[in-house]
Structures are given as structure tokens and as C-alpha cells.
Design a protein around this motif. Sequence first.
Motif, PDB file in Angstrom:
ATOM      1  N   ALA A 195       0.838  -1.200   0.000  1.00  9.73           N
ATOM      2  CA  ALA A 195       0.000   0.000   0.000  1.00  9.73           C
ATOM      3  C   ALA A 195       0.874   1.252   0.000  1.00  9.73           C
ATOM      4  CB  ALA A 195      -0.922   0.004   1.217  1.00  9.73           C
ATOM      5  N   ARG A 196       0.387   2.298  -0.645  1.00 11.46           N
ATOM      6  CA  ARG A 196       1.097   3.578  -0.685  1.00 11.46           C
ATOM      7  C   ARG A 196       0.882   4.322   0.632  1.00 11.46           C
ATOM      8  NH1 ARG A 196      -0.878   8.981  -3.920  1.00 11.46           N
ATOM      9  NH2 ARG A 196       0.505  10.407  -2.842  1.00 11.46           N
ATOM     10  N   PRO A 197       1.948   4.798   1.283  1.00  6.61           N
ATOM     11  CA  PRO A 197       1.796   5.511   2.564  1.00  6.61           C
ATOM     12  C   PRO A 197       1.260   6.930   2.383  1.00  6.61           C
ATOM     13  CG  PRO A 197       4.109   5.437   1.948  1.00  6.61           C
ATOM     14  CD  PRO A 197       3.374   4.611   0.928  1.00  6.61           C
ATOM     15  N   SER A 198       0.053   7.046   1.851  1.00  5.17           N
ATOM     16  CA  SER A 198      -0.569   8.356   1.628  1.00  5.17           C
ATOM     17  C   SER A 198      -1.085   8.963   2.924  1.00  5.17           C
ATOM     18  CB  SER A 198      -1.729   8.207   0.636  1.00  5.17           C
ATOM     19  OG  SER A 198      -2.586   7.154   1.046  1.00  5.17           O
ATOM     20  N   PHE A 199      -1.541   8.132   3.852  1.00  4.09           N
ATOM     21  CA  PHE A 199      -1.960   8.518   5.199  1.00  4.09           C
ATOM     22  C   PHE A 199      -2.917   9.710   5.196  1.00  4.09           C
ATOM     23  CE2 PHE A 199       2.458   6.800   6.453  1.00  4.09           C
ATOM     24  CZ  PHE A 199       1.992   5.494   6.436  1.00  4.09           C
ATOM     25  N   THR A 200      -3.985   9.595   4.445  1.00  6.21           N
ATOM     26  CA  THR A 200      -5.005  10.638   4.448  1.00  6.21           C
ATOM     27  C   THR A 200      -6.392  10.022   4.479  1.00  6.21           C
ATOM     28  OG1 THR A 200      -5.910  12.562   3.291  1.00  6.21           O
ATOM     29  CG2 THR A 200      -4.973  10.830   1.912  1.00  6.21           C
ATOM     30  N   CYS A 201      -7.291  10.670   5.222  1.00 10.59           N
ATOM     31  CA  CYS A 201      -8.689  10.237   5.253  1.00 10.59           C
ATOM     32  C   CYS A 201      -9.486  10.883   4.129  1.00 10.59           C
ATOM     33  CB  CYS A 201      -9.314  10.559   6.602  1.00 10.59           C
ATOM     34  SG  CYS A 201      -9.175  12.290   7.095  1.00 10.59           S
ATOM     35  N   ALA A 202      -8.816  11.640   3.261  1.00 12.60           N
ATOM     36  CA  ALA A 202      -9.477  12.299   2.134  1.00 12.60           C
ATOM     37  C   ALA A 202      -8.795  11.891   0.835  1.00 12.60           C
ATOM     38  CB  ALA A 202      -9.433  13.811   2.311  1.00 12.60           C
ATOM     39  N   PRO A 203      -8.908  10.621   0.429  1.00 13.30           N
ATOM     40  CA  PRO A 203      -8.218  10.165  -0.788  1.00 13.30           C
ATOM     41  C   PRO A 203      -8.720  10.863  -2.052  1.00 13.30           C
ATOM     42  CG  PRO A 203      -9.759   8.487  -0.013  1.00 13.30           C
ATOM     43  CD  PRO A 203      -9.662   9.527   1.064  1.00 13.30           C
ATOM     44  N   TYR A 204      -9.883  11.499  -1.962  1.00 13.86           N
ATOM     45  CA  TYR A 204     -10.399  12.270  -3.099  1.00 13.86           C
ATOM     46  C   TYR A 204      -9.608  13.552  -3.336  1.00 13.86           C
ATOM     47  CZ  TYR A 204     -12.844  13.652   1.169  1.00 13.86           C
ATOM     48  OH  TYR A 204     -13.132  13.983   2.478  1.00 13.86           O
ATOM     49  N   GLN A 205      -8.649  13.874  -2.452  1.00 10.54           N
ATOM     50  CA  GLN A 205      -7.753  15.006  -2.662  1.00 10.54           C
ATOM     51  C   GLN A 205      -6.452  14.597  -3.360  1.00 10.54           C
ATOM     52  OE1 GLN A 205      -7.189  16.655   1.270  1.00 10.54           O
ATOM     53  NE2 GLN A 205      -9.280  17.444   1.405  1.00 10.54           N
ATOM     54  N   LEU A 206      -6.273  13.306  -3.583  1.00  6.54           N
ATOM     55  CA  LEU A 206      -5.052  12.804  -4.208  1.00  6.54           C
ATOM     56  C   LEU A 206      -5.162  12.848  -5.733  1.00  6.54           C
ATOM     57  CD1 LEU A 206      -4.508   9.664  -1.927  1.00  6.54           C
ATOM     58  CD2 LEU A 206      -3.261  11.839  -1.810  1.00  6.54           C
ATOM     59  N   PRO A 207      -4.027  12.799  -6.442  1.00  9.20           N
ATOM     60  CA  PRO A 207      -4.084  12.783  -7.915  1.00  9.20           C
ATOM     61  C   PRO A 207      -4.768  11.544  -8.486  1.00  9.20           C
ATOM     62  CG  PRO A 207      -1.870  13.332  -7.125  1.00  9.20           C
ATOM     63  CD  PRO A 207      -2.650  12.881  -5.937  1.00  9.20           C
ATOM     64  N   THR A 208      -4.926  10.509  -7.667  1.00  6.75           N
ATOM     65  CA  THR A 208      -5.502   9.249  -8.133  1.00  6.75           C
ATOM     66  C   THR A 208      -7.025   9.217  -8.019  1.00  6.75           C
ATOM     67  OG1 THR A 208      -5.038   8.386  -5.915  1.00  6.75           O
ATOM     68  CG2 THR A 208      -3.448   7.883  -7.652  1.00  6.75           C
ATOM     69  N   VAL A 209      -7.658  10.364  -7.882  1.00 10.60           N
ATOM     70  CA  VAL A 209      -9.107  10.422  -7.693  1.00 10.60           C
ATOM     71  C   VAL A 209      -9.822   9.683  -8.829  1.00 10.60           C
ATOM     72  CG1 VAL A 209      -9.212  12.683  -8.849  1.00 10.60           C
ATOM     73  CG2 VAL A 209     -11.053  11.975  -7.333  1.00 10.60           C
ATOM     74  N   PRO A 210     -10.781   8.817  -8.504  1.00  7.36           N
ATOM     75  CA  PRO A 210     -11.446   8.033  -9.553  1.00  7.36           C
ATOM     76  C   PRO A 210     -12.441   8.870 -10.353  1.00  7.36           C
ATOM     77  CG  PRO A 210     -12.392   7.514  -7.418  1.00  7.36           C
ATOM     78  CD  PRO A 210     -11.224   8.408  -7.158  1.00  7.36           C
ATOM     79  N   ALA A 211     -12.747   8.387 -11.559  1.00  2.00           N
ATOM     80  CA  ALA A 211     -13.676   9.066 -12.449  1.00  2.00           C
ATOM     81  C   ALA A 211     -15.103   8.590 -12.194  1.00  2.00           C
ATOM     82  CB  ALA A 211     -13.293   8.786 -13.902  1.00  2.00           C
ATOM     83  N   GLN A 212     -16.060   9.329 -12.729  1.00  4.10           N
ATOM     84  CA  GLN A 212     -17.462   8.938 -12.613  1.00  4.10           C
ATOM     85  C   GLN A 212     -17.661   7.564 -13.238  1.00  4.10           C
ATOM     86  OE1 GLN A 212     -20.294  11.855 -13.931  1.00  4.10           O
ATOM     87  NE2 GLN A 212     -22.030  10.461 -13.808  1.00  4.10           N
TER      88      GLN A 212
END
Length: 553
Positions: free
Chosen positions: A255-272
Motif C-alpha cells: 500500500a502507498r503511505p498516503s496517510f489521508t482520510c481524504a483520498p479524493y484530494q489525491l491525484p488518483t481520484v477516480p472518475a465517474q
Amino acid sequence: MTARIVVAGQAEGPVVHATEGLSFWGGVDPATGIVIDAHHPLTGRCLTGTILMMPTSRGSCTGSGVLLELALNGRGPAALVFRGAEDILTLGALIAGRMFGRALPVLRLDAAEFDALSRTAHATIRDTHLQADGLHLPLSPPPMSAMQLTAQDHAMLQGPPAQKLAMEVICTMAAQQGATALIDVTQAHIDGCIYASPANLLFAEAMAEMGARVCVPTTMNAISVDRQNWQAQGVPPQFGGPASRLADAYVQMGARPSFTCAPYQLPTVPAQGEAVAWAESNAVIYANSVLGARTVKHPDFLDLMIALTGRAPLSGVYLSEERVARRILKVDVPPGADDAVWPLIGYVAGLRAPDRIPLLTGITVSPDADALKALCAAFGTTSAAPMLHIEGVTPEADQVDPNADIATITREDLAAAWRQFNAAPSHIDLVALGSPHFSLNECQALAALVAGRKTQVATIITCGHDTIAAAKANGTLAVLEASGAQVVPDLCWCSISEPVFPPHARTLMTNSGKYAHYAPGLSGRAVRFGSLADCVAAAVSGRAPDHLPAWLR
């Protein structure tokens, strides 16, 4: 009548009936089994050894880890009985029995059976029946899987130990959900990396030792320590060590150590329309509602199982027909409302739609991404639903059941929620911001409010590493730190503990409806709530407003 066994086992104990769902994370002390959610009807009640009845659970995906810890330390309920679908506590019970030999039966009853059992005082659960004060219910066995598995699925069921276990658990959960197939997911977000209890570490290290390795891109939720600085911060080794090891175990599994509860703020945000496997309640609700991506509210532990296989049960809001609003909430948004209105709307919406997806109408002011984040997070504390719709705002707001019922959210409802969050004294010792994690825009808005001013009380903002890096690059971080505010990575307020949480603080103030709900139970502190500007005023003066904001009067 025939009740349904979801997780097999035998139990006996007093019947405790909860009229509303309960989040075990932030709602039940994993060491004692006592309900610590100050806003729940069962607050103060010990659940140890009880036959606990609830319509369903609600709140955090981490509840599965809390239930596992309770099962392992002998402080859990003897059995769980639900009226509707439930995944989070069911998964915790399944892992307790399958991996650790601690059977904790889970039953699902229809409405008539549930009501009949709720009127009894004591119940006994055996392999074939439930007996309770004259009530006798035959029990049907756990559902058998009729899954349409691919050749690759079958290969994983015969594969290495960790992958084999993962597929078995996924198929078991799919069967109890009524799914007949699995779906590919493109990414996962792990919530189980929060050190809710020793059970989380025991599970993760056992999986890592089995050779578990994620097969899709996988991010990680906020953890329970500042991973690089916890020793310098004075965190006790008996807590910091295991919390850090828990994070390390998931990193070891890929797993990537992103350590955030808001993954929708990451560049990997999923599309509709993209199928993902996220855990963390606010992230799931935001992904489904705002992004139009698709993810069930996966419990802790199942998030890893899906990341190991890239496969999830095709059920719930992965299916278009399950994403339809079945309650319309007409919202009276007061003129002149400030940003505190969004978490209040979300919180009350969850109370009005605790068991179904709502459509919110009447919101004429367009909320930005941060307002939607606050609304979704607060909604997740009071509703079990994995998403909501907002007319004219969210991408699937036209998906409404023609038979949907109608309810209202009035100014008086919002004022009642504000008062509930502001029962504490006005003297403030701590301003807590970033639940969920602050975005760069929120950091900039805060910097504009504190520029040239000095905070007089501890002011702590939790953010993801990506946000902190961007705030440092554009000078925002320097402004915040010059005011006396502290920006902390890795942690979120629902996982923070002393001494990072100032031990002297008795009353905190936050702009988060989610944390205003959970903080009394998690921190033992009194809480005040307000807008971001109110929080800055409290940080500078040490006092919260003593009255309703003008727009709620």
C-alpha cells in the motif's frame, strides 16, 4: 418464522435493543465494551455478553476492528442481531471466527421477528433455533454461495494462503449480501491502518506474514501517529510502537503511505462510474455522491482482502438500481448562512435518512468541494447509507424512486443540531481542524483569516502529505505556522491521542460535524462547533460565541 444465520455460533445473554444504529469506532470502548457515543440512546451501557439488537450499524468502517478487539479480549457482545443489511460488524465477527477461533454469531431477522425479540429480556442462540422468553425462532443456515466465478477467481481460491483466505472471505461476504458475481476494482483505500486496538495490528501482521501483497493501486487512510515524529513528540512507546508497526505492515503489503482520510484530494481520484474499493466512511460517501464513482462502504479488513484480489462483491451501490434516492429531503437553507451550514445539513440529513439514500432539494447556494466534504462526513456519522444526492449539484441527482417519501430539514432542525454541538462552556483550550483532512483551499482560507494574528490557544490542523507539500510550496504553511498554528501529517482527529492532543485541553472547538459528534467519546473532552471564522476567533480569543449565529436565529 425463520430467522437467518449470517455468521454461525452459539450464544446466550440479556437482550439489549438499540433503536438506532451505532458506530463501534468512536461509539464503543474496545477495552471495556461500554458505549461512549454521547449522542446515542445506549451511552454508558456495557454491551459485554449481551444479545445486541440494532436495525443496522452506522458510521466508521473501523467498527469491524473494534468488534474484533472486543471479541478477542472477551468484552464483546455475545451475539449481534440486525433487522437490515449490515457489513461492518458482520465482517469483524467473521474474521474473529475464521482467523482467531472466537465465534460471535450474527443473525438477521425480518421486521416482525425483530420487533418480537426486542420485547424479550433474555435470549439463547443455538445452531438451529433462537429461544427467548416464550419466543421460538427456527434459524436457517448461512447462505450458500451461488457465485458465478471466473477462472481467475477459482485460481485465487487455490492460490497462496493470503490470497486464498481473501477470496474465501470475499465470497462469504458476497453470499450474505445476496451477490451472485464479483466485480473488478481499479484501486483500493485501506481504513484498517488506524490503530483502533491491538486486534488491528494482529490481523495486519498475520496477513503480512502470510505473504499478502496488493494487486491494485492502494492508498492508506490516516494512521494513529505521526510516523516520522511520534517519538520526538513524546508518544508512549507502548502506543506509538504498535501504531507505527501497523502502518509498516500495510506498506509491506504494497500500500502507498498516503496517510489521508481524504483520498479524493489525491491525484488518483477516480472518475465517474469507476468501480473502486474504498473504506473510511466519509471517503466512501464523497466518492459515490460527489465523484459519481462506485464503492460500497467496505469494512476494515475486507478493504485489504479486495486489494489483494482486485475483486469485490457485486452488490449494493456498485449496482445502478441501488444508487437511487428513496427519500426526498426538502432543505430550508437560511439566508446568509456561513460555512457551518454544510456539516449541519449533512448531520441532520443522516438523522432524517438513517437507512436509505436521500435526495436533498432546496439548496440554492452551490457548495464547493470542501463544503461537500463537510456535508458528506457529517452525514456518515448519523446514516448507514453509503451516499446521498443533491439536486443540481451531484452527478446522479436525477436517480429518484418515483415512490420516494418526503421529509423536511428546517432552520429549527439545524439550530437544534448546532445547540447539541455547543452545550459546552465557551472557554476554549484547543481548536481542532481537519476532520476530514484539510484541503489546500481550506489551508489558504485559514491562512487569510489568521494572517498577522497570533493564536492564544493550541490550534492544530491535520492534513495529508500532498496538501502539506503544496501549502509549503506556495507559502501558505509559513503563514499558518507564523500565527502559532501547528500542521500535523499522518493523523486525523478521529485517530489522534495524547500528547499530540494537548493533555491540558478540556474544551475544544471544531468546524467539523463529524468530529463534533465523535470527539466527546473519543477524547473525553467537551466540544464547541462553529464556522471556520468562529474557530479562528476562538483560537485568537480563547472563547467561543455564546449564542446561535445570526442566520439560525
